[in-house]
Design a protein around this motif. Structure first.
Motif, PDB file in Angstrom:
ATOM      1  N   ARG A   3       0.830  -1.202   0.000  1.00  0.00           N
ATOM      2  CA  ARG A   3       0.000   0.000   0.000  1.00  0.00           C
ATOM      3  C   ARG A   3       0.867   1.255   0.000  1.00  0.00           C
ATOM      4  O   ARG A   3       0.536   2.245  -0.669  1.00  0.00           O
ATOM      5  N   ILE A   4       1.962   1.215   0.746  1.00  0.00           N
ATOM      6  CA  ILE A   4       2.907   2.339   0.735  1.00  0.00           C
ATOM      7  C   ILE A   4       3.415   2.569  -0.684  1.00  0.00           C
ATOM      8  O   ILE A   4       3.497   3.709  -1.167  1.00  0.00           O
ATOM      9  N   HIS A   5       3.748   1.477  -1.351  1.00  0.00           N
ATOM     10  CA  HIS A   5       4.244   1.568  -2.732  1.00  0.00           C
ATOM     11  C   HIS A   5       3.188   2.183  -3.656  1.00  0.00           C
ATOM     12  O   HIS A   5       3.497   3.057  -4.473  1.00  0.00           O
ATOM     13  N   HIS A   6       1.926   1.769  -3.503  1.00  0.00           N
ATOM     14  CA  HIS A   6       0.847   2.300  -4.342  1.00  0.00           C
ATOM     15  C   HIS A   6       0.605   3.784  -4.055  1.00  0.00           C
ATOM     16  O   HIS A   6       0.306   4.556  -4.977  1.00  0.00           O
ATOM     17  N   ILE A   7       0.718   4.180  -2.789  1.00  0.00           N
ATOM     18  CA  ILE A   7       0.553   5.594  -2.443  1.00  0.00           C
ATOM     19  C   ILE A   7       1.647   6.428  -3.112  1.00  0.00           C
ATOM     20  O   ILE A   7       1.375   7.479  -3.704  1.00  0.00           O
ATOM     21  N   ASP A   8       2.894   5.949  -3.021  1.00  0.00           N
ATOM     22  CA  ASP A   8       4.011   6.669  -3.646  1.00  0.00           C
ATOM     23  C   ASP A   8       3.802   6.815  -5.151  1.00  0.00           C
ATOM     24  O   ASP A   8       4.018   7.884  -5.729  1.00  0.00           O
ATOM     25  N   LEU A   9       3.365   5.726  -5.785  1.00  0.00           N
ATOM     26  CA  LEU A   9       3.123   5.775  -7.229  1.00  0.00           C
ATOM     27  C   LEU A   9       2.018   6.772  -7.573  1.00  0.00           C
ATOM     28  O   LEU A   9       2.115   7.506  -8.557  1.00  0.00           O
ATOM     29  N   ALA A  10       0.962   6.776  -6.763  1.00  0.00           N
ATOM     30  CA  ALA A  10      -0.154   7.687  -7.019  1.00  0.00           C
ATOM     31  C   ALA A  10       0.284   9.144  -6.887  1.00  0.00           C
ATOM     32  O   ALA A  10      -0.087   9.995  -7.706  1.00  0.00           O
TER      33      ALA A  10
ATOM     34  N   LEU B  44      13.654  13.686  -3.546  1.00  0.00           N
ATOM     35  CA  LEU B  44      13.747  14.546  -4.730  1.00  0.00           C
ATOM     36  C   LEU B  44      12.822  14.143  -5.881  1.00  0.00           C
ATOM     37  O   LEU B  44      13.158  14.304  -7.053  1.00  0.00           O
ATOM     38  N   TYR B  45      11.651  13.617  -5.527  1.00  0.00           N
ATOM     39  CA  TYR B  45      10.634  13.392  -6.550  1.00  0.00           C
ATOM     40  C   TYR B  45       9.794  14.656  -6.744  1.00  0.00           C
ATOM     41  O   TYR B  45       9.370  14.965  -7.850  1.00  0.00           O
TER      42      TYR B  45
ATOM     43  N   ILE C 110       4.310  11.992   1.297  1.00  0.00           N
ATOM     44  CA  ILE C 110       4.674  13.215   0.570  1.00  0.00           C
ATOM     45  C   ILE C 110       6.038  13.705   1.051  1.00  0.00           C
ATOM     46  O   ILE C 110       6.908  14.060   0.253  1.00  0.00           O
ATOM     47  N   GLU C 111       6.246  13.691   2.379  1.00  0.00           N
ATOM     48  CA  GLU C 111       7.532  14.104   2.935  1.00  0.00           C
ATOM     49  C   GLU C 111       8.664  13.195   2.455  1.00  0.00           C
ATOM     50  O   GLU C 111       9.770  13.661   2.160  1.00  0.00           O
TER      51      GLU C 111
ATOM     52  N   HIS D 222      -6.665   4.670   3.748  1.00  0.00           N
ATOM     53  CA  HIS D 222      -5.418   5.436   3.697  1.00  0.00           C
ATOM     54  C   HIS D 222      -5.566   6.680   4.578  1.00  0.00           C
ATOM     55  O   HIS D 222      -6.038   7.713   4.114  1.00  0.00           O
ATOM     56  N   PRO D 223      -5.187   6.587   5.849  1.00  0.00           N
ATOM     57  CA  PRO D 223      -5.301   7.743   6.747  1.00  0.00           C
ATOM     58  C   PRO D 223      -4.475   8.910   6.235  1.00  0.00           C
ATOM     59  O   PRO D 223      -3.376   8.731   5.704  1.00  0.00           O
ATOM     60  N   ILE D 224      -5.002  10.099   6.389  1.00  0.00           N
ATOM     61  CA  ILE D 224      -4.327  11.303   5.887  1.00  0.00           C
ATOM     62  C   ILE D 224      -2.923  11.483   6.469  1.00  0.00           C
ATOM     63  O   ILE D 224      -2.007  11.872   5.733  1.00  0.00           O
ATOM     64  N   PRO D 225      -2.694  11.197   7.778  1.00  0.00           N
ATOM     65  CA  PRO D 225      -1.316  11.315   8.286  1.00  0.00           C
ATOM     66  C   PRO D 225      -0.317  10.457   7.514  1.00  0.00           C
ATOM     67  O   PRO D 225       0.838  10.863   7.327  1.00  0.00           O
TER      68      PRO D 225
END
Length: 219
Positions: A152-159, A203-204, A196-197, A187-190
């Motif tokens: 899920r972390i990977h999918h969030i990063d891709l999105a 450097l994306y 994002i951080e 996917h909790p907002i925090p």
């Protein structure tokens, strides 16, 4: 088999080269989701077996021999014991028993042997061998939870990267809104803020120097 192996090696090489040439791209193989079709010739007829990658690794071992022990299969395939036992149960104890378990039973033990089923025959040519879901141990449940979280972390990063690449510049609130619309799992907002951080640190994307609530995509 040599020709097919060359094709597989060539495909993997081209894929990794493409991932290397595309800056900051990450390639992850989802082995557990892979499927294939094996052509299996039995004395009575030929069948096309639709199987998982793990099932195919086991069946291909029987090209050379008719009997293998559990430990021999474990060593040859390199699968974890939990995955191996699930695959063996589906092949030897399921609806289509293309191999036979010795001794008979519904549980796979370390002392078991498996034999090519020379008498196997079904009316249909194309057969799908479904995986059997074995009961998970507490350790396996923890491992599964951790794996799902990482995916899920990977999918969030891709999105995030996909949205920013398309928009180029976005406010924080707009980016969060689009993520909430696109992601199909909890996917909790925090957590979104943390990812994002992470992408800023790697450097994306970057913050607008004049507005900390605005992001820019880094090509």
């Amino acid at each position: 088999m040599d020709h097919e192996s060359d094709l597989v090696r060539g495909f993997i090489l081209r894929t990794f080269c493409c991932a290397y040439e595309c800056n900051r791209r990450v390639l992850r193989w989802q082995y557990g989701s892979a499927t294939c079709v094996l052509s299996a010739t039995f004395p009575k007829r030929r069948h096309l077996l639709s199987v998982s990658l793990y099932q195919s690794l086991i069946l291909l071992l029987f090209n050379e021999v008719e009997t293998l022990t559990y430990k021999e299969i474990l060593g040859a395939t390199g699968l974890s014991e939990s995955e191996l036992k699930r695959a063996l149960l589906s092949l030897a104890c399921g609806r289509h028993r293309v191999i036979l378990k010795q001794p008979k039973g519904k549980v796979v033990d370390e002392d078991d042997s498996f034999v090519y089923n020379s008498g196997f025959e079904k009316p249909l040519v194309h057969l799908k061998i479904n995986s059997i879901q074995a009961q998970s141990t507490p350790e396996e449940k923890i491992e599964t939870t951790e794996t799902v979280f990482k995916e899920r972390i990977h999918h969030i990063d891709l999105a995030i990267v996909r949205i920013m690449k398309m928009r180029q510049i976005m406010t924080h609130s707009r980016l969060i809104t689009e993520l909430l619309e696109q992601l199909k799992f909890p996917h909790p907002i925090p957590l979104l803020k943390k990812r994002i951080e992470y992408l800023i640190e790697n450097l994306y994307i970057e913050r607008d120097p004049t507005n900390q609530q605005k992001y820019k995509y880094l090509a």
